[in-house]
Design a protein around this motif. Structure first.
Motif, PDB file in Angstrom:
ATOM      1  N   ASP A   1     -81.563   6.027 133.544  1.00 47.58           N
ATOM      2  CA  ASP A   1     -81.967   6.975 132.514  1.00 47.58           C
ATOM      3  C   ASP A   1     -81.225   6.668 131.219  1.00 47.58           C
ATOM      4  OD1 ASP A   1     -83.471   8.280 134.450  1.00 47.58           O
ATOM      5  OD2 ASP A   1     -81.776   9.538 135.046  1.00 47.58           O
ATOM      6  N   ILE A   2     -81.973   6.495 130.127  1.00 53.87           N
ATOM      7  CA  ILE A   2     -81.381   6.172 128.834  1.00 53.87           C
ATOM      8  C   ILE A   2     -81.890   7.182 127.810  1.00 53.87           C
ATOM      9  CG2 ILE A   2     -81.047   4.384 127.090  1.00 53.87           C
ATOM     10  CD1 ILE A   2     -81.666   2.304 129.175  1.00 53.87           C
ATOM     11  N   PRO A   3     -80.985   7.819 127.045  1.00 50.11           N
ATOM     12  CA  PRO A   3     -81.413   8.863 126.109  1.00 50.11           C
ATOM     13  C   PRO A   3     -82.098   8.308 124.866  1.00 50.11           C
ATOM     14  CG  PRO A   3     -79.056   9.042 126.662  1.00 50.11           C
ATOM     15  CD  PRO A   3     -79.522   7.704 127.119  1.00 50.11           C
ATOM     16  N   LYS A   4     -82.893   9.146 124.253  1.00 56.47           N
ATOM     17  CA  LYS A   4     -83.525   8.840 122.970  1.00 56.47           C
ATOM     18  C   LYS A   4     -82.466   8.442 121.946  1.00 56.47           C
ATOM     19  CE  LYS A   4     -86.109  11.141 119.246  1.00 56.47           C
ATOM     20  NZ  LYS A   4     -86.784  12.409 118.828  1.00 56.47           N
ATOM     21  N   GLY A   5     -82.791   7.464 121.102  1.00 60.69           N
ATOM     22  CA  GLY A   5     -81.888   7.028 120.043  1.00 60.69           C
ATOM     23  C   GLY A   5     -80.973   5.880 120.439  1.00 60.69           C
ATOM     24  N   GLU A   6     -80.945   5.534 121.728  1.00 59.29           N
ATOM     25  CA  GLU A   6     -80.108   4.419 122.165  1.00 59.29           C
ATOM     26  C   GLU A   6     -80.763   3.081 121.838  1.00 59.29           C
ATOM     27  OE1 GLU A   6     -76.877   4.472 123.769  1.00 59.29           O
ATOM     28  OE2 GLU A   6     -77.143   6.355 122.678  1.00 59.29           O
ATOM     29  N   ARG A   7     -79.926   2.034 121.786  1.00 54.00           N
ATOM     30  CA  ARG A   7     -80.397   0.689 121.447  1.00 54.00           C
ATOM     31  C   ARG A   7     -80.374  -0.198 122.686  1.00 54.00           C
ATOM     32  NH1 ARG A   7     -78.749   2.901 116.808  1.00 54.00           N
ATOM     33  NH2 ARG A   7     -79.433   1.989 114.812  1.00 54.00           N
ATOM     34  N   LEU A   8     -81.391  -1.059 122.789  1.00 51.51           N
ATOM     35  CA  LEU A   8     -81.498  -1.990 123.907  1.00 51.51           C
ATOM     36  C   LEU A   8     -81.368  -3.427 123.411  1.00 51.51           C
ATOM     37  CD1 LEU A   8     -84.625  -0.697 125.884  1.00 51.51           C
ATOM     38  CD2 LEU A   8     -82.248   0.000 126.163  1.00 51.51           C
ATOM     39  N   LEU A   9     -80.635  -4.237 124.154  1.00 46.96           N
ATOM     40  CA  LEU A   9     -80.660  -5.689 123.997  1.00 46.96           C
ATOM     41  C   LEU A   9     -81.431  -6.218 125.201  1.00 46.96           C
ATOM     42  CD1 LEU A   9     -79.500  -8.106 122.250  1.00 46.96           C
ATOM     43  CD2 LEU A   9     -77.814  -8.356 124.078  1.00 46.96           C
ATOM     44  N   ILE A  10     -82.649  -6.689 124.979  1.00 47.40           N
ATOM     45  CA  ILE A  10     -83.474  -7.190 126.078  1.00 47.40           C
ATOM     46  C   ILE A  10     -83.327  -8.709 126.105  1.00 47.40           C
ATOM     47  CG2 ILE A  10     -85.103  -5.321 126.374  1.00 47.40           C
ATOM     48  CD1 ILE A  10     -86.895  -6.511 124.319  1.00 47.40           C
ATOM     49  N   VAL A  11     -82.749  -9.203 127.182  1.00 44.01           N
ATOM     50  CA  VAL A  11     -82.330 -10.606 127.242  1.00 44.01           C
ATOM     51  C   VAL A  11     -83.405 -11.427 127.953  1.00 44.01           C
ATOM     52  CG1 VAL A  11     -80.444 -12.167 127.789  1.00 44.01           C
ATOM     53  CG2 VAL A  11     -79.953  -9.754 127.350  1.00 44.01           C
ATOM     54  N   MET A  12     -84.266 -12.058 127.160  1.00 38.24           N
ATOM     55  CA  MET A  12     -85.380 -12.820 127.727  1.00 38.24           C
ATOM     56  C   MET A  12     -84.900 -14.014 128.545  1.00 38.24           C
ATOM     57  SD  MET A  12     -86.202 -11.739 124.348  1.00 38.24           S
ATOM     58  CE  MET A  12     -86.813 -13.036 123.273  1.00 38.24           C
ATOM     59  N   THR A  13     -83.831 -14.659 128.107  1.00 39.79           N
ATOM     60  CA  THR A  13     -83.357 -15.834 128.837  1.00 39.79           C
ATOM     61  C   THR A  13     -82.858 -15.454 130.226  1.00 39.79           C
ATOM     62  OG1 THR A  13     -82.000 -17.834 128.663  1.00 39.79           O
ATOM     63  CG2 THR A  13     -80.969 -15.788 127.964  1.00 39.79           C
ATOM     64  N   SER A  14     -82.319 -14.256 130.367  1.00 40.40           N
ATOM     65  CA  SER A  14     -81.942 -13.774 131.698  1.00 40.40           C
ATOM     66  C   SER A  14     -83.189 -13.496 132.531  1.00 40.40           C
ATOM     67  CB  SER A  14     -81.090 -12.511 131.583  1.00 40.40           C
ATOM     68  OG  SER A  14     -80.797 -11.965 132.846  1.00 40.40           O
ATOM     69  N   ALA A  15     -84.182 -12.854 131.924  1.00 37.05           N
ATOM     70  CA  ALA A  15     -85.436 -12.577 132.623  1.00 37.05           C
ATOM     71  C   ALA A  15     -86.098 -13.867 133.098  1.00 37.05           C
ATOM     72  CB  ALA A  15     -86.383 -11.811 131.709  1.00 37.05           C
ATOM     73  N   ASN A  16     -86.004 -14.916 132.294  1.00 37.68           N
ATOM     74  CA  ASN A  16     -86.623 -16.198 132.649  1.00 37.68           C
ATOM     75  C   ASN A  16     -85.914 -16.894 133.808  1.00 37.68           C
ATOM     76  OD1 ASN A  16     -88.521 -15.928 130.625  1.00 37.68           O
ATOM     77  ND2 ASN A  16     -87.377 -17.143 129.144  1.00 37.68           N
ATOM     78  N   HIS A  17     -84.735 -16.408 134.174  1.00 41.83           N
ATOM     79  CA  HIS A  17     -83.993 -16.947 135.316  1.00 41.83           C
ATOM     80  C   HIS A  17     -83.988 -15.974 136.496  1.00 41.83           C
ATOM     81  CE1 HIS A  17     -81.783 -20.534 133.566  1.00 41.83           C
ATOM     82  NE2 HIS A  17     -82.397 -20.029 132.516  1.00 41.83           N
ATOM     83  N   ASP A  18     -84.892 -15.001 136.471  1.00 38.42           N
ATOM     84  CA  ASP A  18     -84.918 -13.981 137.520  1.00 38.42           C
ATOM     85  C   ASP A  18     -85.616 -14.531 138.762  1.00 38.42           C
ATOM     86  OD1 ASP A  18     -85.077 -11.737 139.102  1.00 38.42           O
ATOM     87  OD2 ASP A  18     -85.828 -10.422 137.499  1.00 38.42           O
ATOM     88  N   GLU A  19     -84.881 -14.624 139.854  1.00 36.27           N
ATOM     89  CA  GLU A  19     -85.432 -15.178 141.086  1.00 36.27           C
ATOM     90  C   GLU A  19     -86.490 -14.285 141.705  1.00 36.27           C
ATOM     91  OE1 GLU A  19     -81.927 -13.417 144.047  1.00 36.27           O
ATOM     92  OE2 GLU A  19     -82.111 -15.568 143.703  1.00 36.27           O
ATOM     93  N   ARG A  20     -86.610 -13.054 141.230  1.00 34.01           N
ATOM     94  CA  ARG A  20     -87.659 -12.164 141.728  1.00 34.01           C
ATOM     95  C   ARG A  20     -89.021 -12.560 141.192  1.00 34.01           C
ATOM     96  NH1 ARG A  20     -83.187 -10.617 140.543  1.00 34.01           N
ATOM     97  NH2 ARG A  20     -81.849  -9.361 141.866  1.00 34.01           N
ATOM     98  N   HIS A  21     -89.036 -13.379 140.149  1.00 29.34           N
ATOM     99  CA  HIS A  21     -90.316 -13.794 139.563  1.00 29.34           C
ATOM    100  C   HIS A  21     -90.557 -15.297 139.653  1.00 29.34           C
ATOM    101  CE1 HIS A  21     -93.853 -12.986 137.099  1.00 29.34           C
ATOM    102  NE2 HIS A  21     -93.629 -14.159 136.550  1.00 29.34           N
ATOM    103  N   PHE A  22     -89.507 -16.086 139.478  1.00 26.80           N
ATOM    104  CA  PHE A  22     -89.646 -17.543 139.490  1.00 26.80           C
ATOM    105  C   PHE A  22     -88.927 -18.124 140.699  1.00 26.80           C
ATOM    106  CE2 PHE A  22     -89.821 -16.428 134.930  1.00 26.80           C
ATOM    107  CZ  PHE A  22     -91.036 -17.009 134.586  1.00 26.80           C
ATOM    108  N   GLU A  23     -89.618 -18.996 141.443  1.00 23.63           N
ATOM    109  CA  GLU A  23     -88.952 -19.725 142.504  1.00 23.63           C
ATOM    110  C   GLU A  23     -87.945 -20.701 141.893  1.00 23.63           C
ATOM    111  OE1 GLU A  23     -89.885 -19.640 146.386  1.00 23.63           O
ATOM    112  OE2 GLU A  23     -89.660 -17.829 145.187  1.00 23.63           O
ATOM    113  N   ASN A  24     -86.829 -20.937 142.603  1.00 18.34           N
ATOM    114  CA  ASN A  24     -85.745 -21.806 142.148  1.00 18.34           C
ATOM    115  C   ASN A  24     -85.586 -21.723 140.627  1.00 18.34           C
ATOM    116  OD1 ASN A  24     -88.256 -23.481 143.133  1.00 18.34           O
ATOM    117  ND2 ASN A  24     -87.525 -24.638 141.387  1.00 18.34           N
ATOM    118  N   PRO A  25     -85.248 -20.531 140.102  1.00 14.01           N
ATOM    119  CA  PRO A  25     -85.325 -20.288 138.652  1.00 14.01           C
ATOM    120  C   PRO A  25     -84.335 -21.069 137.816  1.00 14.01           C
ATOM    121  CG  PRO A  25     -84.224 -18.464 139.743  1.00 14.01           C
ATOM    122  CD  PRO A  25     -84.752 -19.348 140.829  1.00 14.01           C
TER     123      PRO A  25
END
Length: 776
Positions: free
Chosen positions: A337-361
């Motif tokens: 749960d994250i409150p209104k007004g907070e800031r997010l850093l969404i790290v695409m390079t981490s997502a691109n190494h997520d083994e839940r989506h890519f085999e041998n990431p």
């Protein structure tokens, strides 16, 4: 729970354990120590966040003052919803500037305003639609000859020297020239523009010291004034082919949408966006390929591999590694749960190494067929408009260098240095060397005139396949043939996880087969194929025409039936040849020490594959149901006897899976099934009805004729939609439906999801009426 469910209104979860985040939860030790400007994140960002992807995928960083999002589905879900997660802070300074630096910027009348990158709806979409024309594939094709000419000219300058810093002498200047050409800017002041771009990056995403802030402010101010002067020159004659000239012409038609301040801001932002990111992405790609010599040699020998190799490099080491969003309402992201007004850093390079989506990431695999699903260009309505221009440049750079300098290598022991910041990554310098006496053009000058014409846009999935040798064939049961496949050159094969499959192409047939061997064996991939004489012919062909030593084409491994290893109890159900993914799961669960049971049904023991192996390795956990012995699998009873917390994985005939879904109706979230095929996968134009789709985010209307799928129509219009199976089995091509009734033909969505018609699979499903509106 899918990505949209994760963004439901905040509930009361509190997953942290350690000082306090803005939602009141304690901050863990790892989160408290996370530093985006020094240490591991600057050295290897995805590796630095491996702990987070595994244990704490969304965490609060007190040092940064942002919530950090690290997993693929969560990053994608945030990108998808640009209302809840506003892009307005994308260009906001990470480090607030001092009053002295602000005074310098005021002296230059610096007034950077909203651009396509950081603008909220509805203004963003209106401007994006108005300015989309220059990014269409047919428009980008105008720039291809210039990119190739420049690349050859720059390589000519150093081809006989034997060593060069590719960043200094090629990779920085060519993308800058291309960026200026695309915008319509005269080719001048490159040295100054380079410093301006660096200053802009540091000013926005870095952590400059108070003294550095003053220097940066001077450079940014000069950059702002330079952009304004060039814009005024272009106003005098906006007849050229550049994007800014096109925007000036459009301003006369839409003065309230395309304002003077907007044009000035876009001029400055466009130079950085079209230049620096491409330069860094190409440098990162060359580092990866030259460190993985097998991959480099492969694209030297076969340039048709270059588009997919470039895409894989963007996935593994893209130039834009993270982006930012602002919460406009309370939200739940990845269960936090994250409150209104907070800031997010969404790290695409981490997502691109997520083994839940890519085999041998973490491995470079230039044959990876879902690499275009990377998030390096973002996702959704704010996806990078210039992505296809960047792809074009990267491909031409790689083609020219591999053709003329295949013997090039990295200069040993050089330390690659990166500009400290949260969001962009590329080496400041990249030194390579070679022996000029071995330059191929000295022996064959004709290679100088050769080129490969790459189609503009994302590479087509299915166009790339690896060559594999049939190393062994053996009977696994009556009518079941086991195949062991290996690399013809003895190279290691990609890793895979239980539930993964490969696409095998033999003759005119392409079929999917689950991997059922040892997941730790990097030398062989094993499948088992039941002969189906009443099928579509692929299995019969393999049984009768393939022999040991034959070379076949294989795509994958890939996994749409992934085993969640976080549960404590498992129920594995297999019918017939459906045992192939199930046995790999059972092997894995045994190694993990999990509690599990296998229920395996078949026509007879003689027709049930892997019985000896199953008995040897799984003993009392194995329950057999050979039909000819009168032993039937009572699925309702098996489900009723299982723990309510047990995860159920099943693969088998459609009738068995339908019965299982009925038996598990009270706990559908714990049921995971894999289908053999989709009954309505083939398109019959004689009975189909054409329809139209309105793409809300792109501002386009795309016709879908009776002889084409929605997916085919979208790809033809230049819209990037991931896809894989083409049969509605895997869920890769899911698109969000805003309006219209869907004729669902997939095997992915539940009955409730189909009734809601909020999502559809573009590869097979169609409209029930004449029109659909999609969030694309």
């Amino acid at each position: 729970m899918d990505g949209m469910d994760k963004l439901a209104p905040a509930a009361s979860g509190c997953p942290f354990h350690g000082a306090t985040a803005p939602n009141g939860c304690p901050v863990s030790h790892e989160a408290a120590n996370f530093d985006a400007f020094t240490g591991p994140y600057q050295i290897d960002p995805p590796e630095a966040l491996r702990w987070a992807r595994a244990k704490e995928p969304v965490f609060y960083s007190p040092r940064l003052g942002y919530w950090v999002v690290t997993r693929y589905e969560d990053v994608k879900a945030v990108f998808r919803d640009n209302i809840t997660f506003s892009p307005s802070i994308a260009l906001e300074k990470v480090t607030p500037t001092s009053e002295e630096a602000n005074a310098i910027l005021r002296r230059y009348d610096y007034g950077m305003n909203r651009t396509l990158v950081n603008e909220d709806e509805p203004a963003h979409l209106e401007r994006r639609r108005a300015l989309l024309h220059s990014f269409l594939p047919e428009e980008l094709a105008h720039h291809e000859p210039m990119v190739r000419r420049l690349t050859r000219q720059y390589v000519d300058r150093f081809i006989d020297r034997g060593e060069v810093d590719l960043v200094d002498e090629m990779l920085w200047e060519i993308p800058l020239t291309v960026a200026l050409h695309f915008l319509g800017v005269p080719e001048e002041d490159m040295g100054a523009l380079r410093q301006y771009s660096i200053a802009h990056t540091v000013n926005t995403w870095g952590r400059p010291s108070p003294e550095e802030q003053l220097k940066v402010a001077e450079a940014v101010g000069n950059f702002w004034q330079y952009a304004g002067r060039v814009l005024e020159k272009m106003r005098a004659d906006p007849s050229g082919h550049g994007w800014m000239e096109y925007a000036i012409r459009r301003q006369k038609e839409m003065p309230d949408v395309i304002t003077d301040s907007y044009l000035h801001s876009m001029m400055m932002a466009g130079i950085v966006a079209a230049h620096e990111t491409t330069a860094n992405a190409t440098a990162n790609a060359l580092v990866l390929l030259l460190r993985n010599r097998e991959a480099w040699d492969a694209i030297c020998a076969d340039p048709s591999l270059i588009p997919n190799a470039a895409e894989e490099c963007l996935r593994l080491s893209g130039s834009i590694i993270a982006w930012r969003r602002l919460l406009t309402a309370d939200a739940r992201v990845g269960g936090v749960d994250i409150p209104k007004g907070e800031r997010l850093l969404i790290v695409m390079t981490s997502a691109n190494h997520d083994e839940r989506h890519f085999e041998n990431p973490d491995e470079l695999d230039i044959y990876r067929d879902n690499t275009t699903e990377h998030l390096s260009f973002g996702y959704g309505s704010h996806q990078c408009m210039g992505k296809n221009l960047a792809r074009m440049e990267m491909r031409i750079f790689l083609e020219e260098l591999t053709r003329r300098l295949p013997h090039m290598e990295l200069v040993p022991e050089q330390e690659l240095e990166y500009l400290p910041n949260t969001s962009f990554r590329g080496p400041d310098h990249l030194r390579v060397r070679w022996n000029p006496a071995l330059n191929p053009e000295r022996r064959d000058p004709a290679i100088l005139g050769r080129k490969v014409d790459f189609a503009i846009g994302a590479p087509e999935r299915g166009a790339i396949a690896r060559q594999m040798r049939v190393a062994e064939m053996r009977p696994e049961a009556e009518g079941v043939l086991g195949l062991a496949l290996e690399d013809p050159n003895g190279h290691d094969l990609p890793g895979w996880t239980p539930g993964a499959h490969i696409d095998v192409t033999v003759g005119e047939y392409q079929r999917k087969y689950s991997l059922c061997g040892d997941a730790g064996d990097r030398r062989r991939l094993q499948v088992a194929i039941r002969r189906e004489d009443l099928g579509r012919g692929g299995s019969a062909y393999i049984h009768t025409a393939i022999r040991p030593g034959d070379i076949i084409r294989v795509r994958g491994p890939k996994n749409h039936f992934r085993l969640d290893e976080g549960a404590e109890q498992y129920l594995l159900v297999a019918g017939g040849i459906g045992i192939t993914p199930i046995i790999a799961m059972a092997d894995r669960l045994r190694r993990l020490g999990k509690s599990y049971a296998i229920h395996y049904a078949g026509r007879s023991r003689a027709a049930m594959a892997f019985l000896d192996r199953l008995k040897r390795d799984h003993g009392a956990r194995l329950h057999l149901y050979p039909k000819d012995e009168g032993i039937c699998l009572n699925l309702p009873a098996v489900i009723a006897a299982a723990s309510q917390d047990a995860q159920v994985y099943a693969c088998g005939p459609e009738r068995m899976l339908a019965m299982l879904e009925d038996a598990a109706v009270c706990r559908p979230e714990r049921l995971h099934v894999e289908h053999f095929s989709a009954a309505e996968a083939l398109l019959d134009p004689s009975v189909e009805t054409p329809f139209e789709v309105e793409l809300k985010d792109s501002g386009l209307s795309v016709p879908v004729p009776a002889d084409r799928t929605l997916l085919q129509a979208l790809h033809a219009a230049g819209i990037d939609v991931p896809s894989d199976c083409g049969e509605g089995l895997c869920g890769s091509c899911e698109v969000q439906v805003l309006e219209g009734e869907v004729d669902h033909r997939d095997k992915v969505l539940s009955a409730a999801e189909r009734a809601g018609s909020a999502r559809m699979m573009a590869c097979c499903s169609r409209a029930r009426g004449r029109k659909l509106t999609l969030a694309l």
